[in-house]
Design an enzyme around this catalytic site. Structure first.
Site, short mmCIF file in Angstrom:
data_model
loop_
_atom_site.label_atom_id
_atom_site.label_comp_id
_atom_site.label_asym_id
_atom_site.label_seq_id
_atom_site.Cartn_x
_atom_site.Cartn_y
_atom_site.Cartn_z
N LYS A 1 11.21 30.34 -7.20
CA LYS A 1 11.90 30.87 -6.02
C LYS A 1 10.93 31.24 -4.91
O LYS A 1 11.28 31.16 -3.74
CB LYS A 1 12.74 32.09 -6.41
CG LYS A 1 13.98 31.73 -7.21
CD LYS A 1 14.96 32.87 -7.28
CE LYS A 1 16.23 32.47 -8.03
NZ LYS A 1 17.08 33.59 -8.37
N LYS B 1 18.25 21.63 -13.07
CA LYS B 1 19.46 22.25 -13.65
C LYS B 1 20.54 22.41 -12.56
O LYS B 1 20.21 22.56 -11.38
CB LYS B 1 19.12 23.61 -14.28
CG LYS B 1 18.73 24.65 -13.28
CD LYS B 1 18.64 26.04 -13.89
CE LYS B 1 18.33 27.00 -12.75
NZ LYS B 1 18.15 28.36 -13.05
N LYS C 1 23.46 27.35 -8.48
CA LYS C 1 24.24 27.84 -7.35
C LYS C 1 23.55 27.52 -6.03
O LYS C 1 24.18 27.35 -5.02
CB LYS C 1 24.42 29.36 -7.46
CG LYS C 1 25.29 29.79 -8.61
CD LYS C 1 25.29 31.31 -8.72
CE LYS C 1 25.97 31.78 -9.98
NZ LYS C 1 25.42 33.02 -10.50
P1 TYM Z 1 22.79 33.46 -13.27
O1 TYM Z 1 23.75 34.21 -12.44
O2 TYM Z 1 21.86 32.50 -12.56
O3 TYM Z 1 23.52 32.62 -14.38
C1 TYM Z 1 24.46 33.21 -15.27
C2 TYM Z 1 24.35 32.56 -16.64
O4 TYM Z 1 24.53 31.14 -16.52
C3 TYM Z 1 23.47 30.46 -17.17
N1 TYM Z 1 23.20 29.20 -16.44
C4 TYM Z 1 23.23 27.98 -17.01
N2 TYM Z 1 23.48 27.59 -18.27
C5 TYM Z 1 23.43 26.25 -18.51
N3 TYM Z 1 23.16 25.31 -17.55
C6 TYM Z 1 22.91 25.68 -16.28
N4 TYM Z 1 22.67 24.76 -15.35
C7 TYM Z 1 22.93 27.07 -15.96
N5 TYM Z 1 22.74 27.77 -14.81
C8 TYM Z 1 22.91 29.07 -15.13
C9 TYM Z 1 22.27 31.40 -17.06
O5 TYM Z 1 21.30 31.11 -18.05
C10 TYM Z 1 22.95 32.74 -17.27
O6 TYM Z 1 23.08 32.99 -18.65
N6 TYM Z 1 19.04 36.65 -14.27
C11 TYM Z 1 20.39 36.26 -14.64
C12 TYM Z 1 21.40 37.39 -14.55
C13 TYM Z 1 21.09 38.61 -15.34
C14 TYM Z 1 21.13 38.76 -16.76
C15 TYM Z 1 20.84 40.11 -17.01
C16 TYM Z 1 21.39 37.87 -17.81
C17 TYM Z 1 20.76 39.84 -14.83
N7 TYM Z 1 20.63 40.72 -15.82
C18 TYM Z 1 20.78 40.62 -18.33
C19 TYM Z 1 21.32 38.38 -19.11
C20 TYM Z 1 21.03 39.72 -19.34
C21 TYM Z 1 20.87 35.16 -13.71
O7 TYM Z 1 20.39 35.01 -12.60
O8 TYM Z 1 21.92 34.45 -14.18
#
Ligand code: TYM
Length: 336
Positions: A116, A199, A202
């Site tokens: 990022k 991947k 968003k």
């Molecule tokens: P975020 O909002 O980017 O994504 C949410 C969840 O979706 C999964 N994910 C994917 N899985 C498979 N293929 C993909 N292309 C893909 N893109 C996203 C992510 O792995 C995630 O599980 N940092 C985290 C949010 C967070 C969090 C936490 C997660 C904040 N605190 C505590 C677990 C525990 C994030 O940005 O997820």
């Protein structure tokens, strides 16, 4: 340590950008199945979202939209604890304490930060973006989570969380449960339909490669039909066919059929057939979720009630953990 009879999971999702099939396949669907047997905490991480610039009105709208979507996907506010991160002030407070147990070197090694921050000059990178994984560690450790169900891209953040928890426990005695990462065997990394080396995300450069769970049938059809494919015409999942492997993974998840069964039914047929059936399967799969979503969104009062209930349940647990942490590090308690 807060005792818990059932195993506990915590996971989070950012209210930035539209929820896509990757989020659903890699994470959300597991949260839905987990809630039958596990004490589940699902956090909408708005504090994390502002680590990159956000328009306030848009962030507010996306937070409510995401809550409606999670309920529509099957998160049951009576069985799971669904809440908004900024409603539980303990997250920011524990993050500060954990900052004092995390090194600059550890954060600098985080792949997601490197990706990022890459596009920016070092001097303009926000501290919040750098510190993001510490807040994530606070999210997890506050709830004494045994497991953290996430997609592959979050593995490193959970590993850092484990290191921080172990360091703290070593110094002050058992305070935090050291959580395991739970990454699904299938669908932990759904790829961009336009670029199977990246991947689905968003913030993808190609919105054409990302299927939003609220996309219209026309958009789904267009995106699937425009998906890049691999050379040859055999519909098989293999390392040298990353694009078709990705389509088959999505196909398998949305239909519940296993990949080899799907491969079998496309023997002698080409990619065009696969794409057109896949588009239909995704549309069919998303349709009840979209209907539920419209239903839930039409009753904002009920939605806010669910989030309030979630914040209360979450704060009860978070407050106990933070209290124990403050005591361990040597803060003087307030007189009550
Ligand atoms: P975020 O909002 O980017 O994504 C949410 C969840 O979706 C999964 N994910 C994917 N899985 C498979 N293929 C993909 N292309 C893909 N893109 C996203 C992510 O792995 C995630 O599980 N940092 C985290 C949010 C967070 C969090 C936490 C997660 C904040 N605190 C505590 C677990 C525990 C994030 O940005 O997820």
């Amino acid at each position: 340590m807060v005792p818990s009879l059932m195993a506990r999971v915590l996971s989070g999702i950012q209210p930035s950008g539209d929820v896509h099939l990757g989020n659903y396949v890699g994470a959300i669907r597991h949260w839905v199945t987990d809630q039958d047997s596990i004490d589940s905490f699902i956090c909408i991480v708005d504090l994390h979202a502002i680590s990159v610039p956000q328009d306030p009105a848009h962030l507010r709208a996306q937070t409510v939209e995401l809550a409606a979507l999670l309920l529509a996907a099957g998160i049951d506010p009576d069985r799971s604890t669904l809440f908004v991160q900024s409603h539980v002030h303990e997250h920011a407070e524990l993050a500060w304490v954990l900052n004092c147990f995390t090194t600059f070197g550890e954060l600098r090694r985080m792949t997601q930060f490197k990706e990022k921050a890459q596009a920016q000059a070092e001097g303009s990178v926000l501290v919040g973006l750098f510190d993001y994984p510490v807040l994530q560690a606070a999210d997890i450790l506050l709830y004494q989570a045994d497991r953290v169900p996430v997609g592959e891209d979050q593995r490193q953040h959970v590993e850092l969380t484990r290191d921080i928890a172990q360091r703290f426990n070593h110094r002050f005695g058992e305070t935090f449960v050291v959580p395991e990462v739970a990454i699904p065997k299938v669908g932990a990394r759904i790829m961009d339909l336009q670029n199977p080396a990246a991947k689905m995300s968003k913030s993808a450069e190609s919105p054409q490669g990302t299927i939003g769970v609220l996309d219209s049938p026309e958009d789904v059809s267009r995106k699937v039909k425009a998906a890049v494919t691999d050379s040859g015409r055999d519909v098989v999942s293999s390392p040298d066919k990353p694009a078709i492997t990705n389509l088959l993974t999505i196909y398998s998840v949305v239909t519940g059929r296993n990949v080899s069964d799907i491969e079998g039914s496309y023997e002698g047929r080409g990619y065009a057939d696969l794409k057109s059936d896949l588009a239909e399967a995704i549309i069919l799969f998303l349709s009840p979720l979209q209907e539920q979503y419209r239903d839930i969104s039409s009753d904002p009062g009920r939605l806010r009630d669910s989030l309030e209930l979630g914040a209360q349940k979450a704060q009860k647990v978070a407050g106990e953990t933070l209290h124990a942490v403050y005591e361990r590090v040597g803060f003087v308690p307030r007189r009550r």
